[in-house]
Design a protein around this motif. Structure first.
Motif, PDB file in Angstrom:
ATOM      1  N   LEU A  29       0.816  -1.216   0.000  1.00 47.98           N
ATOM      2  CA  LEU A  29       0.000   0.000   0.000  1.00 47.98           C
ATOM      3  C   LEU A  29       0.850   1.268   0.000  1.00 47.98           C
ATOM      4  CD1 LEU A  29      -2.875  -0.908   2.506  1.00 47.98           C
ATOM      5  CD2 LEU A  29      -2.878  -1.029   0.015  1.00 47.98           C
ATOM      6  N   THR A  30       0.320   2.283  -0.682  1.00 50.32           N
ATOM      7  CA  THR A  30       0.919   3.622  -0.751  1.00 50.32           C
ATOM      8  C   THR A  30       2.307   3.575  -1.378  1.00 50.32           C
ATOM      9  OG1 THR A  30      -0.117   3.873   1.450  1.00 50.32           O
ATOM     10  CG2 THR A  30       0.925   5.818   0.515  1.00 50.32           C
ATOM     11  N   MET A  31       2.396   2.900  -2.498  1.00 54.60           N
ATOM     12  CA  MET A  31       3.660   2.818  -3.221  1.00 54.60           C
ATOM     13  C   MET A  31       3.901   4.121  -3.987  1.00 54.60           C
ATOM     14  SD  MET A  31       5.144  -0.139  -2.671  1.00 54.60           S
ATOM     15  CE  MET A  31       4.680   0.069  -0.950  1.00 54.60           C
ATOM     16  N   THR A  32       5.122   4.655  -3.860  1.00 53.94           N
ATOM     17  CA  THR A  32       5.433   5.958  -4.433  1.00 53.94           C
ATOM     18  C   THR A  32       6.259   5.898  -5.713  1.00 53.94           C
ATOM     19  OG1 THR A  32       7.432   6.139  -3.062  1.00 53.94           O
ATOM     20  CG2 THR A  32       5.382   7.027  -2.141  1.00 53.94           C
ATOM     21  N   HIS A  33       6.828   4.738  -6.019  1.00 54.44           N
ATOM     22  CA  HIS A  33       7.508   4.572  -7.300  1.00 54.44           C
ATOM     23  C   HIS A  33       7.496   3.102  -7.696  1.00 54.44           C
ATOM     24  CE1 HIS A  33      11.193   3.140  -5.273  1.00 54.44           C
ATOM     25  NE2 HIS A  33      11.118   4.195  -4.490  1.00 54.44           N
ATOM     26  N   SER A  34       7.628   2.864  -8.992  1.00 48.37           N
ATOM     27  CA  SER A  34       7.397   1.521  -9.519  1.00 48.37           C
ATOM     28  C   SER A  34       8.487   0.536  -9.116  1.00 48.37           C
ATOM     29  CB  SER A  34       7.269   1.564 -11.043  1.00 48.37           C
ATOM     30  OG  SER A  34       8.468   2.019 -11.645  1.00 48.37           O
ATOM     31  N   GLN A  35       9.713   1.003  -8.877  1.00 47.08           N
ATOM     32  CA  GLN A  35      10.785   0.050  -8.585  1.00 47.08           C
ATOM     33  C   GLN A  35      10.549  -0.659  -7.252  1.00 47.08           C
ATOM     34  OE1 GLN A  35      14.848   0.694  -9.557  1.00 47.08           O
ATOM     35  NE2 GLN A  35      14.424   2.448 -10.870  1.00 47.08           N
ATOM     36  N   GLU A  36      10.164   0.092  -6.219  1.00 49.60           N
ATOM     37  CA  GLU A  36       9.914  -0.560  -4.939  1.00 49.60           C
ATOM     38  C   GLU A  36       8.705  -1.478  -5.030  1.00 49.60           C
ATOM     39  OE1 GLU A  36       9.932   0.389  -0.198  1.00 49.60           O
ATOM     40  OE2 GLU A  36       9.096   1.944  -1.500  1.00 49.60           O
ATOM     41  N   ALA A  37       7.642  -1.014  -5.675  1.00 48.80           N
ATOM     42  CA  ALA A  37       6.451  -1.847  -5.833  1.00 48.80           C
ATOM     43  C   ALA A  37       6.774  -3.130  -6.582  1.00 48.80           C
ATOM     44  CB  ALA A  37       5.365  -1.058  -6.569  1.00 48.80           C
ATOM     45  N   THR A  38       7.579  -3.025  -7.609  1.00 48.48           N
ATOM     46  CA  THR A  38       7.968  -4.198  -8.385  1.00 48.48           C
ATOM     47  C   THR A  38       8.792  -5.155  -7.539  1.00 48.48           C
ATOM     48  OG1 THR A  38       7.915  -2.904 -10.430  1.00 48.48           O
ATOM     49  CG2 THR A  38       9.173  -4.968 -10.458  1.00 48.48           C
ATOM     50  N   GLY A  39       9.687  -4.610  -6.710  1.00 46.26           N
ATOM     51  CA  GLY A  39      10.475  -5.458  -5.818  1.00 46.26           C
ATOM     52  C   GLY A  39       9.601  -6.237  -4.853  1.00 46.26           C
ATOM     53  N   ILE A  40       8.590  -5.579  -4.302  1.00 44.57           N
ATOM     54  CA  ILE A  40       7.664  -6.264  -3.389  1.00 44.57           C
ATOM     55  C   ILE A  40       6.907  -7.355  -4.136  1.00 44.57           C
ATOM     56  CG2 ILE A  40       5.569  -5.968  -1.998  1.00 44.57           C
ATOM     57  CD1 ILE A  40       6.629  -3.166  -1.265  1.00 44.57           C
ATOM     58  N   ALA A  41       6.445  -7.033  -5.348  1.00 43.88           N
ATOM     59  CA  ALA A  41       5.711  -8.023  -6.137  1.00 43.88           C
ATOM     60  C   ALA A  41       6.586  -9.240  -6.440  1.00 43.88           C
ATOM     61  CB  ALA A  41       5.206  -7.394  -7.433  1.00 43.88           C
ATOM     62  N   LEU A  42       7.854  -9.011  -6.759  1.00 45.79           N
ATOM     63  CA  LEU A  42       8.763 -10.126  -7.039  1.00 45.79           C
ATOM     64  C   LEU A  42       9.029 -10.958  -5.789  1.00 45.79           C
ATOM     65  CD1 LEU A  42      11.353  -8.426  -9.421  1.00 45.79           C
ATOM     66  CD2 LEU A  42       9.705 -10.222 -10.024  1.00 45.79           C
ATOM     67  N   ALA A  43       9.151 -10.290  -4.637  1.00 42.23           N
ATOM     68  CA  ALA A  43       9.366 -11.025  -3.385  1.00 42.23           C
ATOM     69  C   ALA A  43       8.155 -11.882  -3.059  1.00 42.23           C
ATOM     70  CB  ALA A  43       9.654 -10.051  -2.245  1.00 42.23           C
ATOM     71  N   ALA A  44       6.953 -11.355  -3.279  1.00 43.68           N
ATOM     72  CA  ALA A  44       5.732 -12.137  -3.048  1.00 43.68           C
ATOM     73  C   ALA A  44       5.664 -13.310  -4.019  1.00 43.68           C
ATOM     74  CB  ALA A  44       4.499 -11.244  -3.197  1.00 43.68           C
ATOM     75  N   TRP A  45       6.035 -13.071  -5.274  1.00 41.90           N
ATOM     76  CA  TRP A  45       6.040 -14.125  -6.289  1.00 41.90           C
ATOM     77  C   TRP A  45       7.000 -15.249  -5.876  1.00 41.90           C
ATOM     78  CZ3 TRP A  45       7.441 -13.081 -12.160  1.00 41.90           C
ATOM     79  CH2 TRP A  45       7.087 -14.204 -12.916  1.00 41.90           C
ATOM     80  N   ALA A  46       8.173 -14.858  -5.367  1.00 40.11           N
ATOM     81  CA  ALA A  46       9.156 -15.854  -4.935  1.00 40.11           C
ATOM     82  C   ALA A  46       8.619 -16.710  -3.792  1.00 40.11           C
ATOM     83  CB  ALA A  46      10.449 -15.168  -4.509  1.00 40.11           C
ATOM     84  N   CYS A  47       7.682 -16.143  -3.028  1.00 37.50           N
ATOM     85  CA  CYS A  47       7.058 -16.864  -1.912  1.00 37.50           C
ATOM     86  C   CYS A  47       5.729 -17.497  -2.310  1.00 37.50           C
ATOM     87  CB  CYS A  47       6.840 -15.915  -0.736  1.00 37.50           C
ATOM     88  SG  CYS A  47       8.347 -15.225  -0.042  1.00 37.50           S
ATOM     89  N   ALA A  48       5.375 -17.406  -3.593  1.00 40.17           N
ATOM     90  CA  ALA A  48       4.128 -17.977  -4.121  1.00 40.17           C
ATOM     91  C   ALA A  48       2.897 -17.411  -3.428  1.00 40.17           C
ATOM     92  CB  ALA A  48       4.138 -19.499  -4.005  1.00 40.17           C
TER      93      ALA A  48
END
Length: 333
Positions: free
Chosen positions: A165-184
């Motif tokens: 929530l409240t993501m201010t730029h795409s790089q951090e949001a993308t990093g979180i999405a990739l970390a969640a993906w890695a955890c399925a």
């Protein structure tokens, strides 16, 4: 390809509700002291846990009265490493706080969930920075590595999905999405915008969504907009249809003020709940796949009730009938 989100009930066609402004409710209505806007600190004592319980239970009751499902995001927006350190939490204490947050919501779900009122628990992962300005972008991989410990803790505690929530730029949001993906784990990414409709980073919302989707093979279950007033982002949605189908959630602010103005406010700007609800009507036509609506800073059950009622009247006739017959106690006050 999209993420492993087929089991998320809010994507089954019914309009779901989510909660409002947790931090502003606790500070201005409950008169709680929240250093650095860290709601998770209330988990450390019985009175604090009771305040959190009252807050979440009020939305569980509102959702039941509207015969709808509910998405509840945990009070862990600040429960990551840097903010935890600033608040005096070491790694173990921070992990315990994240677990306690999810345990509270799991207990609430045991008491309130029914077949007609499913409850989805989101593990709330906030930005490494303050959420109102775009800190220097460190790169996607660094963001993924930074946020992964909290994501793993939240998954271990039993969340249904990760909510960035409240993501201010795409790089951090993308990093979180990739970390969640890695955890399925399913992940929802929610961007915030300034009064000009752009992210604090200067990116446009369509560009930010496209970048995150491109870097993750479209893994996020959907995107949201939060911590902004409809008048800030409606013009952007009207002018560009590239990302509309991917935006399935809204958590609007009560106030039309900018992030900087809200940050400096000593008093709550609660706006007008009914007007905020009405402002969502035109958004329904712009966002054909909208699935979850609620509020952010300055909003409480009055605002969420009005928002849901207006959205349901345009999208879900069966829920509109419930809306027409029910007004929350807060709305009557």
């Amino acid at each position: 390809m999209h993420g492993s989100h087929n089991h998320l009930p809010q994507l089954n066609g019914r309009l779901f509700m989510t909660d409002g402004g947790l931090g502003t409710t606790l500070i201005f209505h409950e008169h709680r002291n929240l250093p650095h806007f860290a709601s998770f600190m209330l988990l450390g004592d019985a009175r604090g846990r009771q305040a959190l319980w009252r807050y979440y239970a009020s939305y569980a009751e509102l959702a039941q009265n509207y015969d709808t499902g509910l998405v509840l995001d945990s009070p862990t927006w600040r429960a990551n490493r840097d903010w935890g350190a600033a608040l005096g939490y070491d790694t173990d204490a921070l992990k315990e706080a994240n677990h306690k947050a999810i345990t509270l919501l799991l207990h609430l779900r045991e008491l309130y969930e029914t077949e007609r009122n499913p409850m989805v628990i989101g593990g709330n992962v906030g930005p490494r920075g303050d959420g109102y300005t775009a800190c220097d972008s460190e790169g996607i991989r660094i963001a993924a590595d930074y946020h992964r410990p909290q994501i793993e803790t939240l998954i271990d505690a039993g969340v249904d999905m990760i909510s960035a929530l409240t993501m201010t730029h795409s790089q951090e949001a993308t990093g979180i999405a990739l970390a969640a993906w890695a955890c399925a784990a399913p992940v929802v990414v929610s961007y915030t915008v300034e009064t000009n409709g752009r992210l604090p980073s200067g990116e446009t919302l369509p560009d930010a969504i496209a970048r995150t989707d491109d870097c993750t093979s479209g893994y996020p279950a959907y995107y949201m907009i939060n911590c902004a007033h409809p008048q800030h982002f409606a013009p952007m949605l009207e002018q560009c249809d590239k990302c509309r189908g991917r935006i399935r959630g809204l958590r609007a602010n009560a106030s039309c003020r900018s992030h900087a103005e809200l940050d400096a406010c000593q008093e709550l700007d609660a706006g007008n709940p009914e007007a905020l609800g009405e402002a969502h009507r035109s958004l329904m036509g712009l966002l054909p796949n909208i699935a979850v609506v609620g509020g952010c800073c300055g909003t409480d059950t009055r605002h969420v009730e009005a928002i849901f009622r207006h959205c349901a009247e345009t999208q879900a006739p069966q829920q509109a009938r419930a809306a027409a017959s029910y007004r929350s106690p807060a709305a009557k006050a």
